[in-house]
Scaffold this motif. Structure first.
Motif, PDB file in Angstrom:
ATOM      1  N   LEU A 281      43.295  55.651  68.567  1.00 39.03           N
ATOM      2  CA  LEU A 281      42.426  56.422  67.691  1.00 39.03           C
ATOM      3  C   LEU A 281      43.144  56.799  66.402  1.00 39.03           C
ATOM      4  O   LEU A 281      42.572  56.735  65.306  1.00 39.03           O
ATOM      5  CB  LEU A 281      41.939  57.680  68.412  1.00 39.03           C
ATOM      6  CG  LEU A 281      40.974  58.585  67.648  1.00 39.03           C
ATOM      7  CD1 LEU A 281      39.736  57.815  67.203  1.00 39.03           C
ATOM      8  CD2 LEU A 281      40.579  59.789  68.495  1.00 39.03           C
ATOM      9  N   VAL A 282      44.405  57.186  66.507  1.00 43.50           N
ATOM     10  CA  VAL A 282      45.181  57.558  65.320  1.00 43.50           C
ATOM     11  C   VAL A 282      45.327  56.365  64.383  1.00 43.50           C
ATOM     12  O   VAL A 282      45.135  56.477  63.158  1.00 43.50           O
ATOM     13  CB  VAL A 282      46.559  58.107  65.731  1.00 43.50           C
ATOM     14  CG1 VAL A 282      47.469  58.267  64.519  1.00 43.50           C
ATOM     15  CG2 VAL A 282      46.399  59.448  66.449  1.00 43.50           C
ATOM     16  N   ASP A 283      45.644  55.204  64.945  1.00 44.53           N
ATOM     17  CA  ASP A 283      45.797  54.011  64.104  1.00 44.53           C
ATOM     18  C   ASP A 283      44.465  53.588  63.478  1.00 44.53           C
ATOM     19  O   ASP A 283      44.433  53.095  62.339  1.00 44.53           O
ATOM     20  CB  ASP A 283      46.374  52.861  64.929  1.00 44.53           C
ATOM     21  CG  ASP A 283      47.878  52.979  65.116  1.00 44.53           C
ATOM     22  OD1 ASP A 283      48.554  53.474  64.192  1.00 44.53           O
ATOM     23  OD2 ASP A 283      48.385  52.611  66.195  1.00 44.53           O
ATOM     24  N   GLU A 284      43.360  53.777  64.197  1.00 44.21           N
ATOM     25  CA  GLU A 284      42.056  53.440  63.623  1.00 44.21           C
ATOM     26  C   GLU A 284      41.764  54.311  62.400  1.00 44.21           C
ATOM     27  O   GLU A 284      41.269  53.819  61.374  1.00 44.21           O
ATOM     28  CB  GLU A 284      40.948  53.616  64.663  1.00 44.21           C
ATOM     29  CG  GLU A 284      39.567  53.256  64.119  1.00 44.21           C
ATOM     30  CD  GLU A 284      38.441  53.510  65.099  1.00 44.21           C
ATOM     31  OE1 GLU A 284      37.293  53.154  64.778  1.00 44.21           O
ATOM     32  OE2 GLU A 284      38.710  54.081  66.175  1.00 44.21           O
ATOM     33  N   ILE A 285      42.066  55.605  62.477  1.00 43.73           N
ATOM     34  CA  ILE A 285      41.841  56.497  61.337  1.00 43.73           C
ATOM     35  C   ILE A 285      42.741  56.114  60.171  1.00 43.73           C
ATOM     36  O   ILE A 285      42.312  56.099  59.006  1.00 43.73           O
ATOM     37  CB  ILE A 285      42.057  57.964  61.763  1.00 43.73           C
ATOM     38  CG1 ILE A 285      40.991  58.375  62.777  1.00 43.73           C
ATOM     39  CG2 ILE A 285      42.018  58.893  60.555  1.00 43.73           C
ATOM     40  CD1 ILE A 285      41.186  59.759  63.353  1.00 43.73           C
ATOM     41  N   PHE A 286      44.000  55.792  60.455  1.00 43.11           N
ATOM     42  CA  PHE A 286      44.898  55.330  59.387  1.00 43.11           C
ATOM     43  C   PHE A 286      44.322  54.085  58.705  1.00 43.11           C
ATOM     44  O   PHE A 286      44.344  53.975  57.465  1.00 43.11           O
ATOM     45  CB  PHE A 286      46.277  55.007  59.961  1.00 43.11           C
ATOM     46  CG  PHE A 286      47.160  56.209  60.155  1.00 43.11           C
ATOM     47  CD1 PHE A 286      47.165  57.253  59.236  1.00 43.11           C
ATOM     48  CD2 PHE A 286      48.013  56.306  61.242  1.00 43.11           C
ATOM     49  CE1 PHE A 286      47.982  58.358  59.397  1.00 43.11           C
ATOM     50  CE2 PHE A 286      48.831  57.401  61.415  1.00 43.11           C
ATOM     51  CZ  PHE A 286      48.823  58.433  60.496  1.00 43.11           C
ATOM     52  N   GLN A 386      34.197  57.808  63.772  1.00 42.90           N
ATOM     53  CA  GLN A 386      32.808  57.361  63.683  1.00 42.90           C
ATOM     54  C   GLN A 386      32.223  57.658  62.309  1.00 42.90           C
ATOM     55  O   GLN A 386      31.531  56.828  61.721  1.00 42.90           O
ATOM     56  CB  GLN A 386      31.979  58.041  64.775  1.00 42.90           C
ATOM     57  CG  GLN A 386      30.524  57.608  64.816  1.00 42.90           C
ATOM     58  CD  GLN A 386      29.752  58.275  65.937  1.00 42.90           C
ATOM     59  OE1 GLN A 386      30.324  59.009  66.743  1.00 42.90           O
ATOM     60  NE2 GLN A 386      28.461  58.032  66.007  1.00 42.90           N
ATOM     61  N   LEU A 387      32.497  58.837  61.767  1.00 47.09           N
ATOM     62  CA  LEU A 387      32.000  59.183  60.435  1.00 47.09           C
ATOM     63  C   LEU A 387      32.601  58.276  59.363  1.00 47.09           C
ATOM     64  O   LEU A 387      31.906  57.837  58.440  1.00 47.09           O
ATOM     65  CB  LEU A 387      32.317  60.642  60.126  1.00 47.09           C
ATOM     66  CG  LEU A 387      31.479  61.697  60.863  1.00 47.09           C
ATOM     67  CD1 LEU A 387      32.013  63.094  60.562  1.00 47.09           C
ATOM     68  CD2 LEU A 387      30.004  61.602  60.479  1.00 47.09           C
TER      69      LEU A 387
END
Length: 662
Positions: A281-286, A386-387
């Motif tokens: 999840l952290v890497d996806e946001i990055f 998601q946003l």
């Protein structure tokens, strides 16, 4: 003669130790078996007595308004009362109501649009709209400034809906929104309280433990640091086919440091787990923020202008810390548990490049978009990722995003054993262990799969690593798996009201029964108390859901009754409370007698409280108001202890105000 309140409660059946003309009970030797009436009980209304808040092993991720769950344990099937059951046993009967029960109210849809609401509130032409009641999900639902279709703007530029699955999953109703629509009362852009700067040339780098342990400035147990506890073992308690997965963990606290006040782990206490956001999840946001790989783990100076973040319980003051962007996003900010706020949506609008995305985000931040905003908050779980996927042109700077997000809070889990008797020997060494049971909390993910909670997902990943290693013949202790934890809430209601004398009735459903295992183990140490504890355990199906079967350290059939809601008779635990009226009435009126209830306050807890009121009405010949007052006074005296799911909204508030008791 019918009970004076027989039209408002469920009357109890006669038994060998219970009769309307003989309300004084005798002590039961074992939990009696009662013939079950086919009459179904009405769903319990919202309790008038506020339950205390404590810990269990499941977590309610979102502090927002929860969605209704028709499968929740403790929900009572609603059926009309047809009459008296004809049973073979003439001694068992149900007193029928003297009058026909009132038909329960149902929800009627009266409006699907702001225009309908205005018409309802203002039936007279040209009358002003009047606000009847200000009740909303968070911010005050108000239709006074709704967006109406303007003929002059029909030729304007329409808002193009973003063509991606993440946006469609939000299920937004935008109405006649166009790029020319006038919006008012748009919230201000939230202040940027976080900033980054490069380390000076002479600064000493700090070794990062981001993959295993939070940075030292994260202090949920101030002034003490988070303890890195080794996982001694982990196993799944539920079996294949269970609706929810529950795991058991043995956590090594042999080297847990001493703290002031000589506080120790106690029966009914809890530990706090500082769980991280997942690496994926952290890497996806990055990635969504276009953050280059080489800067994600680069050490920086971070400055904050105000607040406690990222320390959790530190002083409210400016800070300058050495950290990395990955540490902050992994351990300090909650990116999935809270519903979106208007300041967050306004921030995304500020940095959105696409005009259509900016307009939609501004609409959600305005008075005209209040209805859509409320739908967004009260609908399915929405994460930051998601946003960002839904509005791909918005890439806010990480410092400004961190300034707006909520703090990542610890998760709390009740101890499921007596921690005073927890020594596992490894040769000549004795390892002190604490045990917890954790149910994995899942909600649907916008991509179609399940999304686990922060705490339960983190612990399940550990359990799966142990399971995979054991398949290859590797012991869990050889993996060096760690749980960042601290001793917490040793003065919670379960621990505070536990006494060593007097009979106890322990009522729990699902993982809520886990802390009661420690109570029973402690009672076995006292010959005078060993036969004065009874357990009512609610499960869906005992073949796959029953927790700790055969692990209570006692002849379970003499002290524990398992009630199944999905198999056999299909009975809920609150129904069993009514069937065990003799036992309940004996315990609550005995010297130092106590009744403990642990489970979901939305379902099982309310149902049990209603059942306890019915018991008091029949056994004590009390009216409903008197019965409710009876249990209220027992609660004040510490004899009736009702606790609920730890990760609810109320628990977060309690933790915020009572952290000094940890």
């Amino acid at each position: 003669m019918p009970h004076p309140q027989s039209t408002q409660h469920t009357c109890l059946s006669e038994s060998s130790t219970c009769h309307p003309n003989d309300p004084i009970p005798r002590e039961p030797v074992t939990i009696p078996e009662h013939i079950r009436s086919s009459t179904k009980h009405e769903p319990s209304p919202t309790s008038s007595v506020r339950s205390l808040v404590c810990t269990s092993g499941s977590e309610q991720e979102s502090p927002g308004t929860p969605a209704t769950d028709s499968q929740i344990d403790g929900a009572i099937e609603e059926k009309p009362l047809d009459g008296i059951d004809q049973l073979n046993d003439d001694k068992t009967f149900v007193i029928p109501p003297t009058t026909k029960p009132k038909k329960q109210a149902s929800t009627v849809l009266i409006s699907q649009s702001p225009q309908n609401v205005k018409r309802i509130l203002s039936p007279v032409k040209a009358a002003e709209t009047t606000e009847i009641e200000k009740v909303c999900c968070g911010g005050g639902c108000c239709f006074l400034n709704t967006l109406e279709e303007d003929p002059a703007t029909k030729s304007g530029l329409p808002v193009v809906i973003p063509d991606n699955d993440a946006f469609r999953s939000l299920q937004l109703r935008l109405g006649p929104l166009s790029l020319d629509s006038e919006l008012s009362q748009i919230v201000d852009v939230p202040p940027e309280t976080v900033s980054f700067k490069s380390l000076s040339a002479g600064a000493t780098p700090i070794k990062s433990t981001v993959r295993q342990h939070p940075p030292s400035f994260v202090t949920p147990h101030a002034p003490y640091e988070v303890f890195s506890a080794k996982v001694h073992h982990a196993r799944e308690l539920t079996k294949s086919g269970a609706e929810k997965r529950t795991y058991h963990y043995d956590i090594d606290v042999t080297d847990y440091p001493a703290e002031s006040g000589d506080v120790d782990f106690v029966v009914g206490g809890a530990i706090g787990v500082q769980a991280p956001n997942s690496d994926e999840l952290v890497d996806e946001i990055f990635d969504l923020l276009n953050m280059p790989n080489y800067v994600r783990d680069k050490q920086i100076f971070m400055n904050t202008t105000t607040g406690r973040w990222p320390t959790i319980w530190g002083d409210d003051k400016p800070r300058e810390l050495v950290t990395t962007r990955r540490e902050l996003l992994t351990w300090c900010s909650d990116v999935q548990s809270y519903p979106p706020t208007k300041p967050l949506l306004r921030l995304l609008a500020e940095y959105a490049d696409a005009p259509n995305e900016k307009k939609i985000l501004l609409y959600l931040s305005s008075a005209q978009g209040q209805a859509a905003f409320c739908d967004l908050r009260t609908g399915p779980h929405i994460t930051i990722a998601q946003l960002l996927n839904a509005f791909p042109s918005s890439r806010p700077p990480l410092p400004h995003l961190l300034s707006t997000l909520n703090t990542l809070m610890p998760r709390f889990y009740s101890l499921s054993q007596d921690p005073q008797e927890s020594c596992t020997r490894d040769g000549t060494n004795c390892h002190r262990l604490v045990e917890i049971a954790v149910t994995v909390h899942e909600t649907p993910d916008w991509r179609g799969g399940p999304r686990t909670g922060v705490g339960s997902g983190f612990l399940e990943r550990i359990a799966k690593k142990v399971q995979e290693a054991e398949k290859d013949g590797i012991k869990a202790t050889d993996l060096d798996l760690r749980v960042p934890m601290f001793r917490g809430l040793m003065a919670n209601p379960l621990a505070r009201e536990f006494v060593t004398n007097g009979p106890m009735l322990l009522i729990g459903a699902g993982v809520g029964v886990a802390p009661f295992r420690g109570f029973v183990q402690r009672r076995l140490k006292s010959a005078n108390c060993a036969n004065k504890v009874w357990v009512l355990q609610g499960v869906r199906d005992s073949l796959v859901d029953e927790l700790y079967s055969g692990e209570w350290g006692v002849e379970e059939d003499k002290v524990k009754k398992v009630v199944q809601s999905r198999r056999g008779e299909g009975r809920y635990v609150q129904e069993e409370v009514r069937h065990q009226a003799d036992l309940v009435w004996f315990i609550i009126n005995a010297l130092d007698g106590r009744v403990f209830v642990c489970g979901s306050s939305q379902g099982m807890g309310e149902g049990v409280e209603r059942a306890l009121v019915d018991v008091a009405m029949d056994k004590g010949t009390l009216r409903r108001e008197e019965a409710e007052e009876f249990w209220s006074k027992k609660k004040e005296a510490g004899q009736y202890i009702a606790v609920s799911d730890p990760m609810s909204n109320k628990v977060q508030n309690v933790l915020t105000s009572e952290h000094e008791t940890w």
